[in-house]
Design a protein around this motif. Structure first.
Motif, PDB file in Angstrom:
ATOM      1  N   LEU A  22       0.823  -1.214   0.000  1.00 37.36           N
ATOM      2  CA  LEU A  22       0.000   0.000   0.000  1.00 37.36           C
ATOM      3  C   LEU A  22       0.856   1.263   0.000  1.00 37.36           C
ATOM      4  O   LEU A  22       0.498   2.261  -0.610  1.00 37.36           O
ATOM      5  N   VAL A  61      -2.711 -11.393  -3.414  1.00 38.45           N
ATOM      6  CA  VAL A  61      -1.855 -10.208  -3.266  1.00 38.45           C
ATOM      7  C   VAL A  61      -0.478 -10.466  -3.880  1.00 38.45           C
ATOM      8  O   VAL A  61       0.113  -9.584  -4.497  1.00 38.45           O
ATOM      9  N   GLU A  75      -3.249  -6.809  -9.095  1.00 37.32           N
ATOM     10  CA  GLU A  75      -4.448  -6.370  -8.364  1.00 37.32           C
ATOM     11  C   GLU A  75      -4.198  -6.273  -6.869  1.00 37.32           C
ATOM     12  O   GLU A  75      -5.147  -6.122  -6.090  1.00 37.32           O
ATOM     13  N   ARG A  77      -2.960  -4.049  -4.685  1.00 40.75           N
ATOM     14  CA  ARG A  77      -3.412  -2.858  -3.951  1.00 40.75           C
ATOM     15  C   ARG A  77      -4.933  -2.861  -3.777  1.00 40.75           C
ATOM     16  O   ARG A  77      -5.440  -2.627  -2.677  1.00 40.75           O
ATOM     17  N   GLU A  78      -5.648  -3.156  -4.847  1.00 43.95           N
ATOM     18  CA  GLU A  78      -7.105  -3.170  -4.800  1.00 43.95           C
ATOM     19  C   GLU A  78      -7.619  -4.257  -3.862  1.00 43.95           C
ATOM     20  O   GLU A  78      -8.576  -4.033  -3.107  1.00 43.95           O
ATOM     21  N   ARG A  79      -6.989  -5.430  -3.901  1.00 47.38           N
ATOM     22  CA  ARG A  79      -7.423  -6.538  -3.036  1.00 47.38           C
ATOM     23  C   ARG A  79      -7.204  -6.200  -1.559  1.00 47.38           C
ATOM     24  O   ARG A  79      -8.041  -6.494  -0.715  1.00 47.38           O
ATOM     25  N   MET A  81      -6.983  -3.149  -0.222  1.00 47.81           N
ATOM     26  CA  MET A  81      -7.907  -2.072   0.149  1.00 47.81           C
ATOM     27  C   MET A  81      -9.310  -2.628   0.378  1.00 47.81           C
ATOM     28  O   MET A  81      -9.968  -2.278   1.355  1.00 47.81           O
ATOM     29  N   GLU A  82      -9.766  -3.483  -0.501  1.00 50.04           N
ATOM     30  CA  GLU A  82     -11.105  -4.066  -0.380  1.00 50.04           C
ATOM     31  C   GLU A  82     -11.240  -4.852   0.927  1.00 50.04           C
ATOM     32  O   GLU A  82     -12.216  -4.692   1.670  1.00 50.04           O
ATOM     33  N   LYS A  83     -10.238  -5.675   1.228  1.00 48.28           N
ATOM     34  CA  LYS A  83     -10.264  -6.483   2.446  1.00 48.28           C
ATOM     35  C   LYS A  83     -10.247  -5.591   3.681  1.00 48.28           C
ATOM     36  O   LYS A  83     -11.024  -5.789   4.623  1.00 48.28           O
ATOM     37  N   LYS A  85     -11.058  -2.388   4.003  1.00 39.28           N
ATOM     38  CA  LYS A  85     -12.286  -1.596   4.159  1.00 39.28           C
ATOM     39  C   LYS A  85     -13.390  -2.458   4.745  1.00 39.28           C
ATOM     40  O   LYS A  85     -14.116  -2.028   5.635  1.00 39.28           O
ATOM     41  N   SER A  86     -13.499  -3.675   4.261  1.00 41.49           N
ATOM     42  CA  SER A  86     -14.508  -4.598   4.773  1.00 41.49           C
ATOM     43  C   SER A  86     -14.282  -4.851   6.265  1.00 41.49           C
ATOM     44  O   SER A  86     -15.223  -4.819   7.066  1.00 41.49           O
TER      45      SER A  86
END
Length: 123
Positions: A22, A61, A75, A77-79, A81-83, A85-86
């Motif tokens: 990140l 990751v 992917e 960074r997106e993975r 961030m998604e985890k 945030k959840s």
């Protein structure tokens, strides 16, 4: 690395590597330290580092290129961030909301304090 008792060491190691992704320390397609290097740097058993890498690989990751090591996925960074945030909305926010109610902190007051803190951090 200092570890805490509320989470398995390998998960804390995986979180640290995810933090590095990140923060831009490791970019997409970039090789990360070998399991052995990472274990030595952190001061843990290589088997613990293997579990951390397996966890990150399972989450998409990082990926292993046989004989070459582990690399950051496109992917990643997106993975991450998604985890995260959840996890924030599931685990952290309910407690923040509970404390806000107990302390009679309004959303506006919270936002003002967040902005003040961000201003301090920028200086």
């Amino acid at each position: 690395m200092a570890f805490n008792d509320n989470k398995a060491i390998y998960l804390q190691m995986a979180d640290r590597l995810a933090d590095d992704v990140l923060a831009g320390r490791y970019g997409p397609g970039e090789r990360i330290p070998s399991v052995r290097e990472y274990a030595v740097n952190i001061g843990v058993n290589p088997n613990t580092a293997v579990k951390a890498y397996e966890e990150l690989a399972r989450e998409g990751v990082i990926y292993n290129r046989r004989g070459l090591g582990y690399f950051v996925s496109g992917e990643a960074r997106e993975r991450i961030m998604e985890k995260r945030k959840s996890e924030f909305f599931r685990d952290i926010l309910p407690e923040v909301a509970r404390q806000m109610k107990l302390l009679d902190i309004s959303v506006d007051e919270l936002v003002d304090n967040i902005h003040r803190q961000q201003s301090k951090d920028e200086v």
